[in-house]
Write a protein that holds these residues in place. Structure first.
Motif, mmCIF file in Angstrom:
data_model
loop_
_atom_site.group_PDB
_atom_site.id
_atom_site.type_symbol
_atom_site.label_atom_id
_atom_site.label_comp_id
_atom_site.label_asym_id
_atom_site.label_seq_id
_atom_site.Cartn_x
_atom_site.Cartn_y
_atom_site.Cartn_z
ATOM 1 N N TRP A 172 0.835 -1.194 0.000
ATOM 2 C CA TRP A 172 0.000 0.000 0.000
ATOM 3 C C TRP A 172 0.870 1.243 0.000
ATOM 4 O O TRP A 172 1.903 1.295 0.670
ATOM 5 N N GLN A 173 0.436 2.257 -0.744
ATOM 6 C CA GLN A 173 1.191 3.499 -0.861
ATOM 7 C C GLN A 173 0.467 4.630 -0.121
ATOM 8 O O GLN A 173 -0.739 4.567 0.109
ATOM 9 N N GLY A 174 1.197 5.677 0.203
ATOM 10 C CA GLY A 174 0.595 6.832 0.863
ATOM 11 C C GLY A 174 0.022 7.816 -0.125
ATOM 12 O O GLY A 174 0.375 8.996 -0.125
ATOM 13 N N GLU A 184 2.189 12.661 4.470
ATOM 14 C CA GLU A 184 2.020 14.043 4.918
ATOM 15 C C GLU A 184 2.847 15.033 4.107
ATOM 16 O O GLU A 184 2.603 16.237 4.155
ATOM 17 N N SER A 185 3.821 14.537 3.337
ATOM 18 C CA SER A 185 4.604 15.439 2.500
ATOM 19 C C SER A 185 3.765 16.028 1.372
ATOM 20 O O SER A 185 4.176 16.991 0.716
ATOM 21 N N GLY A 186 2.585 15.461 1.128
ATOM 22 C CA GLY A 186 1.693 15.983 0.107
ATOM 23 C C GLY A 186 0.805 17.111 0.621
ATOM 24 O O GLY A 186 -0.066 17.585 -0.113
ATOM 25 N N LYS A 187 1.011 17.522 1.862
ATOM 26 C CA LYS A 187 0.230 18.612 2.447
ATOM 27 C C LYS A 187 1.117 19.836 2.674
ATOM 28 O O LYS A 187 2.334 19.759 2.593
ATOM 29 N N ILE A 188 0.480 20.939 2.991
ATOM 30 C CA ILE A 188 1.178 22.212 3.197
ATOM 31 C C ILE A 188 1.435 22.384 4.688
ATOM 32 O O ILE A 188 0.496 22.375 5.484
ATOM 33 N N LEU A 226 -3.623 20.733 5.055
ATOM 34 C CA LEU A 226 -2.579 21.232 5.952
ATOM 35 C C LEU A 226 -1.992 20.140 6.837
ATOM 36 O O LEU A 226 -2.645 19.127 7.111
ATOM 37 N N THR A 227 -0.776 20.379 7.298
ATOM 38 C CA THR A 227 -0.096 19.452 8.200
ATOM 39 C C THR A 227 0.854 20.246 9.084
ATOM 40 O O THR A 227 1.123 21.428 8.828
ATOM 41 N N VAL A 228 1.360 19.605 10.118
ATOM 42 C CA VAL A 228 2.461 20.178 10.909
ATOM 43 C C VAL A 228 3.620 19.190 10.955
ATOM 44 O O VAL A 228 4.534 19.335 11.762
ATOM 45 N N TYR A 229 3.584 18.196 10.055
ATOM 46 C CA TYR A 229 4.554 17.104 10.129
ATOM 47 C C TYR A 229 5.539 17.032 8.966
ATOM 48 O O TYR A 229 6.554 16.347 9.061
ATOM 49 N N SER A 230 5.282 17.685 7.854
ATOM 50 C CA SER A 230 6.168 17.503 6.696
ATOM 51 C C SER A 230 7.495 18.238 6.864
ATOM 52 O O SER A 230 8.525 17.796 6.355
ATOM 53 N N GLN A 283 8.850 10.442 6.091
ATOM 54 C CA GLN A 283 8.217 9.142 6.336
ATOM 55 C C GLN A 283 7.103 9.249 7.375
ATOM 56 O O GLN A 283 6.977 8.438 8.296
ATOM 57 N N VAL A 284 6.278 10.289 7.237
ATOM 58 C CA VAL A 284 5.132 10.490 8.133
ATOM 59 C C VAL A 284 3.857 10.313 7.323
ATOM 60 O O VAL A 284 3.719 10.895 6.239
ATOM 61 N N TYR A 285 2.931 9.517 7.846
ATOM 62 C CA TYR A 285 1.714 9.184 7.115
ATOM 63 C C TYR A 285 0.485 9.363 7.999
ATOM 64 O O TYR A 285 0.515 9.037 9.191
#
Length: 296
Positions: free
Chosen positions: A68-70, A91-95, A184-188, A247-249
């Motif tokens: 499975w992919q993110g 999470e890298s796909g978020k701002i 949005l995220t706070v992890y990327s 590597q955060v999902y």
């Protein structure tokens, strides 16, 4: 009852009937409550199992074709009698609220419907919230502005700990927050975003892009994923494209029972690949059954 008149006997019989009916009602109600609690617990267990399955899939070797992919794709399975739908998003796909470029953040606010002036004011308030000082930007908001607005809190003057914290920023409202939060995220911890997994809302935030260009790219990306190929680069990303490495999902796992009981688990984890703790859980909570899968 010896010596009792017919009227007394009638009253006693009526009271006994009322007591019996009340007892039967309470018993049925408690049985119903217990069934509901059992169903909720079973659905929750199924949703939690879906999250664990997502971690298991992500920890498989990258060379495994069925891993499975993110990328937000929904995977369906049955776990302990519950129909489970699981989606994973890198999470890298978020701002990132803390590290995204000012232009990308303002682009997101504008794509949500704010004017140039309103989006600039919200950007200033966001930057004032997360910076370490009490100096107000030209279009920002600091302590005195929150006091004047009747708020019983002031900016934290620290990085956002969660996306939910954005709701406290001056100029934010529930309807606008619901539009912004999924992107949005706070992890990327990156100034840009990974377009290979970014949502439509996140892509539309990139300055200079238009909806037609985004739709064309999303179709190309979907076709590539369906054929097992790597997503193409997004020509409109420019300097706003980001590398991948945290590597955060985020995982959304929805379990539904045959009787309609639904439970949604939302979690965020970072892959550590340490034998005794391969996934560090960063967030764990209950989700909204009406919310879309994270990649939409």
């Amino acid at each position: 009852v010896l010596g009792a008149t017919p009227v007394v006997m009638t009253v006693i019989a009526t009271l006994l009937a009322v007591i019996a009916a009340t007892f039967a009602f309470i018993t049925r109600r408690e049985a119903h409550i217990n069934r509901n609690l059992l169903g909720t617990a079973q659905a929750q267990a199924g949703a939690d199992a879906g999250v664990q399955l997502a971690w298991f899939e992500l920890l498989k070797p990258a060379t495994e074709s069925q891993r499975w992919q993110g990328n937000g794709v929904v995977h369906e399975c049955t776990l302990d009698g519950a129909a489970v739908r699981v989606s994973i998003l890198d999470e890298s796909g978020k701002i990132d609220l803390n590290t995204a470029s000012d232009a990308l953040l303002q682009g997101l606010f504008k794509s949500a419907g704010l004017s140039e002036e309103a989006s600039g004011a919200l950007l200033g308030a966001v930057l004032d919230w997360r910076d370490a000082d009490n100096l107000k930007r030209l279009n920002g908001a600091e302590e005195e502005d929150y006091r004047a607005a009747g708020k019983n809190y002031v900016p934290s003057n620290a990085p956002f700990a969660t996306v939910d914290e954005l709701q406290r920023v001056l100029g934010m409202n529930p309807a606008l927050y619901r539009k912004l939060a999924p992107a949005l995220t706070v992890y990327s911890r990156q100034p840009g975003l990974n377009t290979a997994v970014a949502s439509r809302a996140a892509l539309l935030a990139i300055p200079g892009v238009n909806p037609d260009l985004v739709e064309q790219f999303l179709q190309q990306r979907e076709q590539a994923l369906a054929s097992g190929q790597a997503p193409p680069p997004f020509a409109g990303a420019g300097a706003f494209a980001a590398s991948v490495g945290m590597q955060v999902y985020s995982v959304r796992s929805e379990a539904r029972l045959a009787d309609g009981t639904v439970f949604v688990r939302q979690a965020v984890g970072r892959l550590t690949r340490v034998p005794n703790n391969p996934v560090a859980v960063l967030a764990w909570g209950e989700g909204d059954a009406e919310a879309p899968a994270p990649g939409n």
